[in-house]
Design a protein around this motif. Structure first.
Motif, PDB file in Angstrom:
ATOM      1  N   GLY A 116      -0.526  51.754   8.949  1.00  0.00           N
ATOM      2  CA  GLY A 116      -1.415  52.349   9.788  1.00  0.00           C
ATOM      3  C   GLY A 116      -0.924  53.016  11.163  1.00  0.00           C
ATOM      4  N   ALA A 117      -2.006  53.324  12.060  1.00  0.00           N
ATOM      5  CA  ALA A 117      -1.452  53.767  13.081  1.00  0.00           C
ATOM      6  C   ALA A 117      -2.647  53.585  14.342  1.00  0.00           C
ATOM      7  CB  ALA A 117      -1.120  55.175  13.174  1.00  0.00           C
ATOM      8  N   GLY A 118      -2.268  53.677  15.532  1.00  0.00           N
ATOM      9  CA  GLY A 118      -3.237  53.246  16.585  1.00  0.00           C
ATOM     10  C   GLY A 118      -3.787  51.778  16.603  1.00  0.00           C
ATOM     11  N   PRO A 119      -5.122  51.809  16.851  1.00  0.00           N
ATOM     12  CA  PRO A 119      -5.751  50.406  17.013  1.00  0.00           C
ATOM     13  C   PRO A 119      -5.611  49.586  15.732  1.00  0.00           C
ATOM     14  CG  PRO A 119      -7.454  51.969  17.358  1.00  0.00           C
ATOM     15  CD  PRO A 119      -6.144  52.696  17.381  1.00  0.00           C
ATOM     16  N   LEU A 120      -5.422  50.587  14.641  1.00  0.00           N
ATOM     17  CA  LEU A 120      -5.657  49.817  13.360  1.00  0.00           C
ATOM     18  C   LEU A 120      -4.140  49.642  12.752  1.00  0.00           C
ATOM     19  CD1 LEU A 120      -8.494  52.071  11.786  1.00  0.00           C
ATOM     20  CD2 LEU A 120      -8.633  49.649  12.504  1.00  0.00           C
ATOM     21  N   LYS A 121      -3.306  49.784  13.393  1.00  0.00           N
ATOM     22  CA  LYS A 121      -1.721  49.684  12.826  1.00  0.00           C
ATOM     23  C   LYS A 121      -1.671  47.979  12.901  1.00  0.00           C
ATOM     24  CE  LYS A 121       2.912  49.619  14.591  1.00  0.00           C
ATOM     25  NZ  LYS A 121       3.706  50.424  15.718  1.00  0.00           N
ATOM     26  N   LEU A 122      -0.962  47.678  11.631  1.00  0.00           N
ATOM     27  CA  LEU A 122      -0.821  46.444  11.177  1.00  0.00           C
ATOM     28  C   LEU A 122       0.793  46.026  11.169  1.00  0.00           C
ATOM     29  CD1 LEU A 122      -3.160  46.029   8.258  1.00  0.00           C
ATOM     30  CD2 LEU A 122      -3.514  44.814  10.428  1.00  0.00           C
ATOM     31  N   VAL A 123       1.182  44.952  11.364  1.00  0.00           N
ATOM     32  CA  VAL A 123       2.594  44.661  11.328  1.00  0.00           C
ATOM     33  C   VAL A 123       2.900  43.468  10.539  1.00  0.00           C
ATOM     34  CG1 VAL A 123       4.737  44.193  12.679  1.00  0.00           C
ATOM     35  CG2 VAL A 123       3.114  45.519  13.594  1.00  0.00           C
ATOM     36  N   PHE A 124       3.659  43.561   9.381  1.00  0.00           N
ATOM     37  CA  PHE A 124       4.012  42.681   8.557  1.00  0.00           C
ATOM     38  C   PHE A 124       5.357  42.212   8.800  1.00  0.00           C
ATOM     39  CE2 PHE A 124       0.714  43.573   5.371  1.00  0.00           C
ATOM     40  CZ  PHE A 124       0.376  44.931   5.743  1.00  0.00           C
ATOM     41  N   VAL A 125       5.336  40.765   9.231  1.00  0.00           N
ATOM     42  CA  VAL A 125       6.721  40.126   9.517  1.00  0.00           C
ATOM     43  C   VAL A 125       7.071  39.185   8.694  1.00  0.00           C
ATOM     44  CG1 VAL A 125       7.984  38.904  11.571  1.00  0.00           C
ATOM     45  CG2 VAL A 125       6.027  40.502  11.919  1.00  0.00           C
ATOM     46  N   PRO A 126       8.500  39.004   8.166  1.00  0.00           N
ATOM     47  CA  PRO A 126       8.980  38.249   6.984  1.00  0.00           C
ATOM     48  C   PRO A 126       8.567  36.715   7.800  1.00  0.00           C
ATOM     49  CG  PRO A 126      10.521  39.816   7.480  1.00  0.00           C
ATOM     50  CD  PRO A 126       9.451  39.995   8.513  1.00  0.00           C
ATOM     51  N   SER A 127       7.724  35.887   7.028  1.00  0.00           N
ATOM     52  CA  SER A 127       7.215  34.751   7.680  1.00  0.00           C
ATOM     53  C   SER A 127       8.588  33.653   8.005  1.00  0.00           C
ATOM     54  CB  SER A 127       6.472  33.904   6.602  1.00  0.00           C
ATOM     55  OG  SER A 127       5.531  34.682   6.250  1.00  0.00           O
ATOM     56  N   LYS A 128       9.898  33.844   7.389  1.00  0.00           N
ATOM     57  CA  LYS A 128      10.876  32.820   7.600  1.00  0.00           C
ATOM     58  C   LYS A 128      11.570  33.478   9.130  1.00  0.00           C
ATOM     59  CE  LYS A 128      14.227  35.465   4.819  1.00  0.00           C
ATOM     60  NZ  LYS A 128      15.161  35.517   3.641  1.00  0.00           N
ATOM     61  N   SER A 129      11.096  34.650   9.632  1.00  0.00           N
ATOM     62  CA  SER A 129      11.843  35.057  10.925  1.00  0.00           C
ATOM     63  C   SER A 129      11.276  34.382  11.991  1.00  0.00           C
ATOM     64  CB  SER A 129      11.303  36.575  11.207  1.00  0.00           C
ATOM     65  OG  SER A 129      12.250  37.350  10.112  1.00  0.00           O
ATOM     66  N   PHE A 130      10.175  33.738  11.865  1.00  0.00           N
ATOM     67  CA  PHE A 130       9.410  32.882  12.948  1.00  0.00           C
ATOM     68  C   PHE A 130      10.256  31.560  13.306  1.00  0.00           C
ATOM     69  CE2 PHE A 130       5.832  35.701  11.616  1.00  0.00           C
ATOM     70  CZ  PHE A 130       5.085  36.094  12.849  1.00  0.00           C
ATOM     71  N   VAL A 131      10.250  31.338  14.593  1.00  0.00           N
ATOM     72  CA  VAL A 131      10.796  30.100  15.092  1.00  0.00           C
ATOM     73  C   VAL A 131      10.127  29.080  14.710  1.00  0.00           C
ATOM     74  CG1 VAL A 131      11.671  28.748  16.963  1.00  0.00           C
ATOM     75  CG2 VAL A 131      12.270  31.276  16.705  1.00  0.00           C
ATOM     76  N   GLU A 132       8.592  29.188  15.397  1.00  0.00           N
ATOM     77  CA  GLU A 132       7.605  28.184  15.203  1.00  0.00           C
ATOM     78  C   GLU A 132       6.710  28.200  13.630  1.00  0.00           C
ATOM     79  OE1 GLU A 132       7.492  30.819  17.178  1.00  0.00           O
ATOM     80  OE2 GLU A 132       7.878  29.661  19.195  1.00  0.00           O
ATOM     81  N   GLN A 133       7.614  27.664  12.535  1.00  0.00           N
ATOM     82  CA  GLN A 133       7.035  27.794  11.387  1.00  0.00           C
ATOM     83  C   GLN A 133       5.681  26.754  11.317  1.00  0.00           C
ATOM     84  OE1 GLN A 133       8.421  29.119   8.300  1.00  0.00           O
ATOM     85  NE2 GLN A 133       9.470  30.476   9.895  1.00  0.00           N
ATOM     86  N   LYS A 134       5.735  25.872  12.034  1.00  0.00           N
ATOM     87  CA  LYS A 134       4.383  25.218  11.850  1.00  0.00           C
ATOM     88  C   LYS A 134       3.064  25.877  12.394  1.00  0.00           C
ATOM     89  CE  LYS A 134       6.384  20.609  12.017  1.00  0.00           C
ATOM     90  NZ  LYS A 134       7.156  19.672  13.097  1.00  0.00           N
ATOM     91  N   MET A 135       3.324  26.812  13.175  1.00  0.00           N
ATOM     92  CA  MET A 135       2.314  27.601  13.752  1.00  0.00           C
ATOM     93  C   MET A 135       1.779  28.855  12.647  1.00  0.00           C
ATOM     94  SD  MET A 135       1.561  26.487  16.845  1.00  0.00           S
ATOM     95  CE  MET A 135       0.992  27.886  18.093  1.00  0.00           C
ATOM     96  N   LEU A 136       2.559  28.786  11.670  1.00  0.00           N
ATOM     97  CA  LEU A 136       2.141  30.033  10.856  1.00  0.00           C
ATOM     98  C   LEU A 136       0.927  29.460   9.902  1.00  0.00           C
ATOM     99  CD1 LEU A 136       5.522  31.200   9.719  1.00  0.00           C
ATOM    100  CD2 LEU A 136       3.841  32.381  11.245  1.00  0.00           C
ATOM    101  N   PRO A 137      -0.041  30.414   9.588  1.00  0.00           N
ATOM    102  CA  PRO A 137      -1.072  30.011   8.549  1.00  0.00           C
ATOM    103  C   PRO A 137      -0.411  29.620   7.038  1.00  0.00           C
ATOM    104  CG  PRO A 137      -1.054  32.441   8.676  1.00  0.00           C
ATOM    105  CD  PRO A 137       0.107  31.906   9.845  1.00  0.00           C
ATOM    106  N   PRO A 138      -1.031  28.901   6.059  1.00  0.00           N
ATOM    107  CA  PRO A 138      -0.148  28.715   4.767  1.00  0.00           C
ATOM    108  C   PRO A 138      -0.480  30.045   4.135  1.00  0.00           C
ATOM    109  CG  PRO A 138      -2.587  27.728   5.215  1.00  0.00           C
ATOM    110  CD  PRO A 138      -2.315  28.395   6.389  1.00  0.00           C
ATOM    111  N   VAL A 139       0.555  29.961   3.124  1.00  0.00           N
ATOM    112  CA  VAL A 139       0.246  31.465   2.171  1.00  0.00           C
ATOM    113  C   VAL A 139      -1.071  31.288   1.702  1.00  0.00           C
ATOM    114  CG1 VAL A 139       1.304  32.484   0.284  1.00  0.00           C
ATOM    115  CG2 VAL A 139       2.537  31.479   1.679  1.00  0.00           C
ATOM    116  N   ARG A 140      -1.786  32.457   1.596  1.00  0.00           N
ATOM    117  CA  ARG A 140      -3.094  32.454   1.108  1.00  0.00           C
ATOM    118  C   ARG A 140      -3.331  33.017  -0.254  1.00  0.00           C
ATOM    119  NH1 ARG A 140      -5.249  33.013   6.578  1.00  0.00           N
ATOM    120  NH2 ARG A 140      -5.314  30.950   7.350  1.00  0.00           N
ATOM    121  N   LEU A 141      -2.337  33.798  -1.010  1.00  0.00           N
ATOM    122  CA  LEU A 141      -2.458  34.319  -2.188  1.00  0.00           C
ATOM    123  C   LEU A 141      -1.091  35.178  -2.519  1.00  0.00           C
ATOM    124  CD1 LEU A 141      -3.780  37.838  -1.727  1.00  0.00           C
ATOM    125  CD2 LEU A 141      -4.581  36.226   0.013  1.00  0.00           C
TER     126      LEU A 141
END
Ligand SMILES: [Zn+2]
Ligand SMILES: [Zn+2]
Length: 152
Positions: free
Chosen positions: A92-117
């Motif tokens: 998408g683009a503009g205000p509706l743009k979404l960014v998908f980040v590999p979950s393992k790239s985050f330093v704060e693993q505990k702050m991530l939501p659980p996998v939902r589906l």
């Protein structure tokens, strides 16, 4: 460099050329088993956390290689030019743009939501033994992703 600010999450690709900082924890997280994700990650599936474009600040985007796959889904997938690992994907683009980040790239693993589906489960390399909902094929997977991102 890495600051310890608990209101933000941060992370990077495996070599650190691409890095990011988010304004809040991602609201959605899912695992995609589609063939594009398998090719893009070099793994059996892709575990991604989703943010709105305005919720994430990215550095090193000039060093990314953009990979185009035949549509759909209409995602712009970017790999780090140095380590060759997935950096992020946008849709998408503009205000509706979404960014998908590999979950393992985050330093704060505990702050991530659980996998939902799980989506595109029909393309799985191996069965997954969990109780999460699993969606197969294009439209059911797309609807499930949209629903989880919109928080329905
Ligand atoms: Zn890298
Ligand atoms: Zn996928």
């Amino acid at each position: 460099m890495a600051q310890n600010d608990h209101s933000h999450l941060h992370g990077s690709c495996s070599c650190g050329t691409f890095s990011f900082k988010t304004r809040k924890a991602p609201a959605a997280r899912f695992v995609c088993h589609c063939l594009f994700c398998q090719d893009f990650t070099g793994e059996a599936f892709s575990d991604v956390s989703v943010l709105m474009g305005y919720q994430i600040e990215m550095k090193g985007t000039a060093d990314l290689i953009h990979k185009k796959y035949r549509l759909p889904p209409n995602l712009n997938r970017a790999l780090c030019a140095k380590c060759g690992k997935p950096a992020m994907e946008t849709m998408g683009a503009g205000p509706l743009k979404l960014v998908f980040v590999p979950s393992k790239s985050f330093v704060e693993q505990k702050m991530l939501p659980p996998v939902r589906l799980h989506v595109f489960y029909n393309r799985r390399v191996a069965d997954v033994a969990d109780d999460l909902p699993k969606y197969s094929h294009y439209w059911p997977s797309q609807f499930a992703i949209t629903k989880t991102i919109m928080g329905f």
